[in-house]
Design an enzyme around this catalytic site. Structure first.
Site, PDB file in Angstrom:
ATOM      1  N   GLY A 214       0.808  -1.208   0.000  1.00 28.78           N
ATOM      2  CA  GLY A 214       0.000   0.000   0.000  1.00 28.78           C
ATOM      3  C   GLY A 214       0.842   1.260   0.000  1.00 28.78           C
ATOM      4  O   GLY A 214       2.047   1.242  -0.302  1.00 28.78           O
ATOM      5  N   GLY A 234      -0.097   7.678 -11.153  1.00 24.22           N
ATOM      6  CA  GLY A 234      -1.265   7.505 -10.288  1.00 24.22           C
ATOM      7  C   GLY A 234      -2.038   8.807 -10.165  1.00 24.22           C
ATOM      8  O   GLY A 234      -1.954   9.692 -11.037  1.00 24.22           O
ATOM      9  N   SER A 235      -2.760   8.943  -9.073  1.00 20.17           N
ATOM     10  CA  SER A 235      -3.671  10.081  -8.922  1.00 20.17           C
ATOM     11  C   SER A 235      -2.903  11.370  -8.599  1.00 20.17           C
ATOM     12  O   SER A 235      -1.788  11.331  -8.059  1.00 20.17           O
ATOM     13  CB  SER A 235      -4.665   9.782  -7.799  1.00 20.17           C
ATOM     14  OG  SER A 235      -3.965   9.666  -6.578  1.00 20.17           O
ATOM     15  N   GLU A 256       3.317  11.139 -13.388  1.00 19.12           N
ATOM     16  CA  GLU A 256       2.335  11.018 -14.475  1.00 19.12           C
ATOM     17  C   GLU A 256       0.983  10.826 -13.811  1.00 19.12           C
ATOM     18  O   GLU A 256       0.708   9.763 -13.254  1.00 19.12           O
ATOM     19  CB  GLU A 256       2.696   9.831 -15.387  1.00 19.12           C
ATOM     20  CG  GLU A 256       4.114   9.884 -15.958  1.00 19.12           C
ATOM     21  CD  GLU A 256       4.380  11.122 -16.801  1.00 19.12           C
ATOM     22  OE1 GLU A 256       3.434  11.690 -17.373  1.00 19.12           O
ATOM     23  OE2 GLU A 256       5.555  11.545 -16.866  1.00 19.12           O
ATOM     24  N   LEU A 257       0.123  11.859 -13.848  1.00 22.47           N
ATOM     25  CA  LEU A 257      -1.036  11.914 -12.946  1.00 22.47           C
ATOM     26  C   LEU A 257      -2.374  11.917 -13.705  1.00 22.47           C
ATOM     27  O   LEU A 257      -2.451  11.460 -14.833  1.00 22.47           O
ATOM     28  CB  LEU A 257      -0.877  13.137 -12.036  1.00 22.47           C
ATOM     29  CG  LEU A 257       0.499  13.251 -11.353  1.00 22.47           C
ATOM     30  CD1 LEU A 257       0.606  14.513 -10.535  1.00 22.47           C
ATOM     31  CD2 LEU A 257       0.791  12.019 -10.504  1.00 22.47           C
ATOM     32  N   GLY A 258      -3.379  12.451 -13.078  1.00 20.29           N
ATOM     33  CA  GLY A 258      -4.738  12.355 -13.604  1.00 20.29           C
ATOM     34  C   GLY A 258      -5.025  13.310 -14.749  1.00 20.29           C
ATOM     35  O   GLY A 258      -4.155  14.079 -15.183  1.00 20.29           O
ATOM     36  N   CYS A 290      -6.386   7.473 -17.559  1.00 19.39           N
ATOM     37  CA  CYS A 290      -6.020   8.869 -17.322  1.00 19.39           C
ATOM     38  C   CYS A 290      -6.380   9.758 -18.506  1.00 19.39           C
ATOM     39  O   CYS A 290      -6.670  10.939 -18.337  1.00 19.39           O
ATOM     40  CB  CYS A 290      -4.525   8.975 -17.028  1.00 19.39           C
ATOM     41  SG  CYS A 290      -3.503   8.219 -18.310  1.00 19.39           S
ATOM     42  N   GLU A 384     -12.104  14.558 -12.271  1.00 11.70           N
ATOM     43  CA  GLU A 384     -11.814  13.317 -12.994  1.00 11.70           C
ATOM     44  C   GLU A 384     -12.771  12.256 -12.463  1.00 11.70           C
ATOM     45  O   GLU A 384     -12.787  11.974 -11.261  1.00 11.70           O
ATOM     46  CB  GLU A 384     -10.362  12.889 -12.739  1.00 11.70           C
ATOM     47  CG  GLU A 384      -9.977  11.634 -13.504  1.00 11.70           C
ATOM     48  CD  GLU A 384      -8.540  11.185 -13.222  1.00 11.70           C
ATOM     49  OE1 GLU A 384      -8.135  11.195 -12.036  1.00 11.70           O
ATOM     50  OE2 GLU A 384      -7.836  10.823 -14.168  1.00 11.70           O
ATOM     51  N   VAL A 385     -13.590  11.672 -13.351  1.00  8.90           N
ATOM     52  CA  VAL A 385     -14.611  10.715 -12.899  1.00  8.90           C
ATOM     53  C   VAL A 385     -14.000   9.324 -12.733  1.00  8.90           C
ATOM     54  O   VAL A 385     -14.283   8.606 -11.788  1.00  8.90           O
ATOM     55  CB  VAL A 385     -15.803  10.671 -13.885  1.00  8.90           C
ATOM     56  CG1 VAL A 385     -16.856   9.683 -13.397  1.00  8.90           C
ATOM     57  CG2 VAL A 385     -16.399  12.059 -14.060  1.00  8.90           C
ATOM     58  N   PHE A 386     -13.179   8.905 -13.675  1.00 15.11           N
ATOM     59  CA  PHE A 386     -12.599   7.561 -13.702  1.00 15.11           C
ATOM     60  C   PHE A 386     -13.699   6.508 -13.708  1.00 15.11           C
ATOM     61  O   PHE A 386     -13.649   5.497 -13.010  1.00 15.11           O
ATOM     62  CB  PHE A 386     -11.623   7.348 -12.539  1.00 15.11           C
ATOM     63  CG  PHE A 386     -10.271   6.857 -13.008  1.00 15.11           C
ATOM     64  CD1 PHE A 386      -9.562   7.548 -13.967  1.00 15.11           C
ATOM     65  CD2 PHE A 386      -9.705   5.685 -12.498  1.00 15.11           C
ATOM     66  CE1 PHE A 386      -8.319   7.110 -14.423  1.00 15.11           C
ATOM     67  CE2 PHE A 386      -8.467   5.230 -12.946  1.00 15.11           C
ATOM     68  CZ  PHE A 386      -7.780   5.948 -13.905  1.00 15.11           C
TER      69      PHE A 386
HETATM   70  P1  NAD Z   1      -3.396   6.162  -6.614  1.00 15.70           P
HETATM   71  O1  NAD Z   1      -2.625   7.412  -6.643  1.00 15.70           O
HETATM   72  O2  NAD Z   1      -4.373   5.950  -5.538  1.00 15.70           O
HETATM   73  O3  NAD Z   1      -2.421   4.882  -6.581  1.00 15.70           O
HETATM   74  C1  NAD Z   1      -1.377   4.703  -7.525  1.00 15.70           C
HETATM   75  C2  NAD Z   1      -0.224   3.976  -6.851  1.00 15.70           C
HETATM   76  O4  NAD Z   1       0.342   4.810  -5.837  1.00 15.70           O
HETATM   77  C3  NAD Z   1      -0.618   2.680  -6.148  1.00 15.70           C
HETATM   78  O5  NAD Z   1       0.437   1.756  -6.294  1.00 15.70           O
HETATM   79  C4  NAD Z   1      -0.766   3.125  -4.689  1.00 15.70           C
HETATM   80  O6  NAD Z   1      -0.597   2.048  -3.782  1.00 15.70           O
HETATM   81  C5  NAD Z   1       0.362   4.139  -4.588  1.00 15.70           C
HETATM   82  N1  NAD Z   1       0.188   5.182  -3.581  1.00 15.70           N
HETATM   83  C6  NAD Z   1      -0.965   5.790  -3.200  1.00 15.70           C
HETATM   84  N2  NAD Z   1      -0.694   6.754  -2.288  1.00 15.70           N
HETATM   85  C7  NAD Z   1       0.650   6.771  -2.117  1.00 15.70           C
HETATM   86  C8  NAD Z   1       1.540   7.545  -1.309  1.00 15.70           C
HETATM   87  N3  NAD Z   1       1.096   8.500  -0.491  1.00 15.70           N
HETATM   88  N4  NAD Z   1       2.869   7.288  -1.357  1.00 15.70           N
HETATM   89  C9  NAD Z   1       3.334   6.337  -2.194  1.00 15.70           C
HETATM   90  N5  NAD Z   1       2.541   5.557  -2.970  1.00 15.70           N
HETATM   91  C10 NAD Z   1       1.216   5.776  -2.936  1.00 15.70           C
HETATM   92  O7  NAD Z   1      -4.081   6.071  -8.047  1.00 15.70           O
HETATM   93  P2  NAD Z   1      -5.264   5.113  -8.525  1.00 15.70           P
HETATM   94  O8  NAD Z   1      -6.546   5.674  -8.071  1.00 15.70           O
HETATM   95  O9  NAD Z   1      -4.961   3.727  -8.212  1.00 15.70           O
HETATM   96  O10 NAD Z   1      -5.105   5.289 -10.102  1.00 15.70           O
HETATM   97  C11 NAD Z   1      -5.891   6.126 -10.841  1.00 15.70           C
HETATM   98  C12 NAD Z   1      -5.233   7.474 -11.041  1.00 15.70           C
HETATM   99  O11 NAD Z   1      -4.035   7.323 -11.768  1.00 15.70           O
HETATM  100  C13 NAD Z   1      -6.109   8.386 -11.865  1.00 15.70           C
HETATM  101  O12 NAD Z   1      -6.050   9.681 -11.336  1.00 15.70           O
HETATM  102  C14 NAD Z   1      -5.445   8.339 -13.234  1.00 15.70           C
HETATM  103  O13 NAD Z   1      -5.702   9.462 -14.039  1.00 15.70           O
HETATM  104  C15 NAD Z   1      -4.003   8.219 -12.875  1.00 15.70           C
HETATM  105  N6  NAD Z   1      -3.250   7.651 -13.984  1.00 15.70           N
HETATM  106  C16 NAD Z   1      -2.360   8.446 -14.649  1.00 15.70           C
HETATM  107  C17 NAD Z   1      -1.675   7.943 -15.750  1.00 15.70           C
HETATM  108  C18 NAD Z   1      -0.693   8.793 -16.524  1.00 15.70           C
HETATM  109  O14 NAD Z   1       0.136   8.235 -17.229  1.00 15.70           O
HETATM  110  N7  NAD Z   1      -0.765  10.108 -16.435  1.00 15.70           N
HETATM  111  C19 NAD Z   1      -1.892   6.631 -16.153  1.00 15.70           C
HETATM  112  C20 NAD Z   1      -2.805   5.860 -15.445  1.00 15.70           C
HETATM  113  C21 NAD Z   1      -3.477   6.370 -14.354  1.00 15.70           C
END
Ligand code: NAD
Length: 489
Positions: A214, A234-235, A256-258, A290, A384-386
Site C-alpha cells: 500500500g 497515479g492520482s 504522471e497523474l490524472g 487517465c 476526474e470521474v474515472f
Molecule cells: P493512486 O494514486 O491511488 O495509486 C497509484 C499507486 O500509488 C498505487 O500503487 C498506490 O498504492 C500508490 N500510492 C498511493 N498513495 C501513495 C503515497 N502517499 N505514497 C506512495 N505511494 C502511494 O491512483 P489510482 O486511483 O490507483 O489510479 C488512478 C489514477 O491514476 C487516476 O487519477 C489516473 O488518471 C491516474 N493515472 C495516470 C496515468 C498517466 O500516465 N498520467 C496513467 C494511469 C493512471
C-alpha cells in the site's frame, strides 16, 4: 531452459511471495479479489517498509555489476523476454483481464504493448549514449549518460502491465536496478508478470524487486536513501504527496497523474464517427484511463442530435463479466471507486445536468452513462470521474470551446474532430495539453511516444520513446588531456 517450457501466469508461483530475483516468503499476505466475480483470485505477499529497505540494499549491490555488463548481454535479456511474453501472450492477457476487470481485448492490448516496450528496451543498450563536445585543441570533451542507480517505480491499477513496464524496461536497459511497487489490487499485471518474464529471460538476480503493498510501502520507497529517482503513475493527490517528499529528499521524480481530457466535436463532423469516438474515449475500460474523454464539447447546432445518437449507443453497450461473454464494459475496480463515480453523476444531476442514458449499476457493473447540459461548477465538469460517463457540454464558437478545454488544472490529452484539418490544427495550437489528437478521441498511447501532461497531470516530465534516456540517466561531462596543464598559481 527453452523459453517455451517456462509456464507464465501460474498463481502457485507467487502465492504469499514477494520477488527479489527469487520468490521469497513475506510476513504478510494480500488477497486479490477478481472485480467481476467478487471472488478471491489469488494471494500474494504484502510488502511493508522493511521489505522496501531490504530490496533497495540488494538492488544497489546488483546494479554495479549490471551497469558494467556488456551492452549486447543486457540487450539479449530483453530480446528473450519479448519472445517469451509473445509466446504466452494469451495466457498472460487472460489473467490481466481477470485481475483488472478489463475485457480480453484490453488485456491483449496491454500484452502487445508490453512486447514492444521489451523490444525497444533491447535496442537501448546498443544506442549511442553521449556526445563529443567542441573544446580547446588538445582536450577531448564529451558528455555521456550514466545510469542513476536504483529507480523506484510506483504504478496504478488501471493499465498495470504497461504503466509499470514503461518505466521498468528502459530503466533496467540503461543500467539501473528497479524496485517496483505495483498497486495491491493488481500485483500480477503490475508486477509479477514482469518479474516472471525477465527472470525466465535471464535478468541477473537482485536487479528487479517486486513488492506489492500500500501507500506505506510506496512512501518508504520515496524516502529510501539509496533511491535517487521515483517514477510514479497515479492520482494527482498521491502525486502531490510524493512530489513533496521527493523534494524534501532532493530526488528526481517523474509524476504522471490524472486528467480531465476534452474532445471537441465541430459542427462539420461526421456524427456517426464522432459518436463512436466519444463512446470509445469515455467508456473504454469503464473510463478508468487517465486519458479518458472527460468533457465532450459539442457545437450547439449538433448537440441535441449527437446526444440522442450517443445515448442510443450507450444503452446498447453490453456490460458484464468479460470472462462470461462478449461485453463492451466490465466492472469498476472496487466499491470505493464505484461510489466515487456514482456520487459525481448523482451530484451533477442534482445540480441540473440531464441524465440521457445509464446512471445505474448492478454491483460493480456501472452502465455506460451520458450526461448533457453539463456546465462549469458541476462535479461532472470539474472532476476526474474515472468511470464510464460522457459529459456533454455545448459551445457556440471556437473561442468558447478553447476556454472550456483549458478551464481545468489538468493538461493531459485533448482531441478535436472536424472535417477541416486546418481549423482543427488552429484550435489545437491553443490547447494546454501534453497530448493532442486531431480527428481522434483522447485515449491513445503507442508506448514509444513521449507521454506526459502539464499542470495537475504531471510535473512536466515525459516517459516513453525519445524521453526515456533523459528520464533514467544523468549526464556526466568528461574531459581528457594528454597531460595536466600548468596553472598561474
Ligand atoms: P493512486 O494514486 O491511488 O495509486 C497509484 C499507486 O500509488 C498505487 O500503487 C498506490 O498504492 C500508490 N500510492 C498511493 N498513495 C501513495 C503515497 N502517499 N505514497 C506512495 N505511494 C502511494 O491512483 P489510482 O486511483 O490507483 O489510479 C488512478 C489514477 O491514476 C487516476 O487519477 C489516473 O488518471 C491516474 N493515472 C495516470 C496515468 C498517466 O500516465 N498520467 C496513467 C494511469 C493512471
Amino acid at each position: 531452459m527453452p523459453l517455451s517450457t517456462t509456464p507464465l501466469a501460474q498463481a502457485e508461483t507467487w502465492r504469499d511471495k514477494l520477488f527479489d530475483g527469487d520468490w521469497i516468503d513475506a510476513p504478510d499476505s494480500l488477497e486479490v479479489i477478481e472485480p467481476a466475480s467478487g471472488q478471491p483470485l489469488h494471494r500474494v505477499g504484502k510488502a511493508g517498509p522493511e521489505a522496501v529497505t531490504r530490496a533497495v540494499t540488494r538492488a544497489r549491490d546488483a546494479q554495479r555489476d549490471w551497469a558494467a555488463t556488456p551492452p549486447r548481454e543486457r540487450a539479449a535479456v530483453f530480446h528473450r523476454a519479448a519472445a517469451l511474453l509473445q509466446e504466452q501472450a494469451d495466457t498472460v492477457a487472460r489473467l490481466i483481464a481477470r485481475e483488472t476487470g478489463g475485457i480480453l481485448a484490453k488485456g491483449r492490448h496491454e500484452v502487445n504493448e508490453a512486447v514492444v516496450l521489451l523490444q525497444r528496451a533491447a535496442a537501448m543498450p546498443l544506442e549511442a549514449c553521449g556526445q563529443v563536445l567542441p573544446s580547446a585543441p588538445g582536450r577531448l570533451s564529451l558528455a555521456r549518460r550514466l545510469p542513476l542507480g536504483v529507480i523506484g517505480v510506483i504504478s496504478p491499477f488501471n493499465f498495470p502491465l504497461v504503466l509499470s513496464l514503461r518505466s521498468v524496461a528502459p530503466a533496467l536497459a540503461v543500467g539501473n536496478a528497479v524496485v517496483l511497487k505495483p498497486d495491491p489490487r493488481t500485483p500480477f499485471a503490475g508486477g509479477f508478470a514482469i518479474a516472471e518474464v525477465l527472470h525466465a529471460a535471464g535478468l541477473p538476480k537482485g536487479l528487479l524487486h517486486v513488492l506489492p503493498g500500500g501507500a506505506d510501502a510506496g512512501q518508504a520507497l520515496v524516502e529510501a536513501p539509496g533511491v535517487p529517482m521515483i517514477a510514479f503513475t497515479g492520482s494527482t493527490p498521491a502525486g502531490r504527496r510524493i512530489g513533496e517528499l521527493a523534494g524534501k529528499h532532493l530526488k528526481k521524480v517523474s509524476l504522471e497523474l490524472g486528467g480531465k481530457n476534452a474532445l471537441i466535436v465541430c459542427e462539420d463532423a461526421d456524427l456517426d464517427l464522432a459518436v463512436s469516438a466519444i463512446a470509445f474515449g469515455a467508456y473504454f475500460h469503464q473510463g478508468q484511463i487517465c486519458m479518458a474523454t472527460g468533457r465532450v464539447l459539442v457545437h450547439r447546432s449538433i448537440a441535441d442530435e449527437l446526444t440522442r445518437r450517443l445515448a442510443d449507443k450507450a444503452r446498447q453497450l453490453p456490460v458484464g463479466d468479460p470472462a462470461a461473454g462478449e461485453v463492451a464494459l466490465g466492472p469498476i475496480i472496487d466499491d470505493t471507486q464505484l461510489q466515487h463515480v456514482k456520487s459525481i453523476v448523482d451530484d451533477s444531476v442534482a445540480a441540473g445536468a440531464a441524465l440521457e442514458a445509464g446512471g445505474t449499476h448492478d454491483g460493480l457493473f456501472y452502465a455506460a452513462t451520458v450526461l448533457s447540459n453539463v456546465t462549469p461548477g458541476m462535479r461532472a465538469f470539474e472532476e476526474e470521474v474515472f468511470g464510464p460517463v460522457a459529459n456533454i457540454i455545448a459551445f457556440d464558437d471556437d473561442d468558447e470551446a478553447v476556454d472550456r478545454v483549458n478551464d481545468t488544472d489538468y493538461g493531459l490529452s485533448a482531441g478535436i474532430i472536424s472535417a477541416s484539418v486546418g481549423r482543427a490544427m488552429a484550435l489545437g495550437e491553443r490547447l494546454h495539453t501534453g497530448l493532442l489528437h486531431i480527428n481522434d478521441q483522447t485515449v491513445a498511447d503507442e508506448v514509444i511516444n513521449p507521454f506526459g501532461g502539464t499542470g495537475a497531470s504531471g510535473n512536466g516530465t515525459s516517459v516513453g520513446g525519445p524521453a526515456d534516456w533523459e528520464q533514467y540517466t544523468h549526464w556526466q561531462w568528461v574531459t581528457i588531456k594528454d597531460a595536466p596543464p600548468p596553472y598561474p598559481f
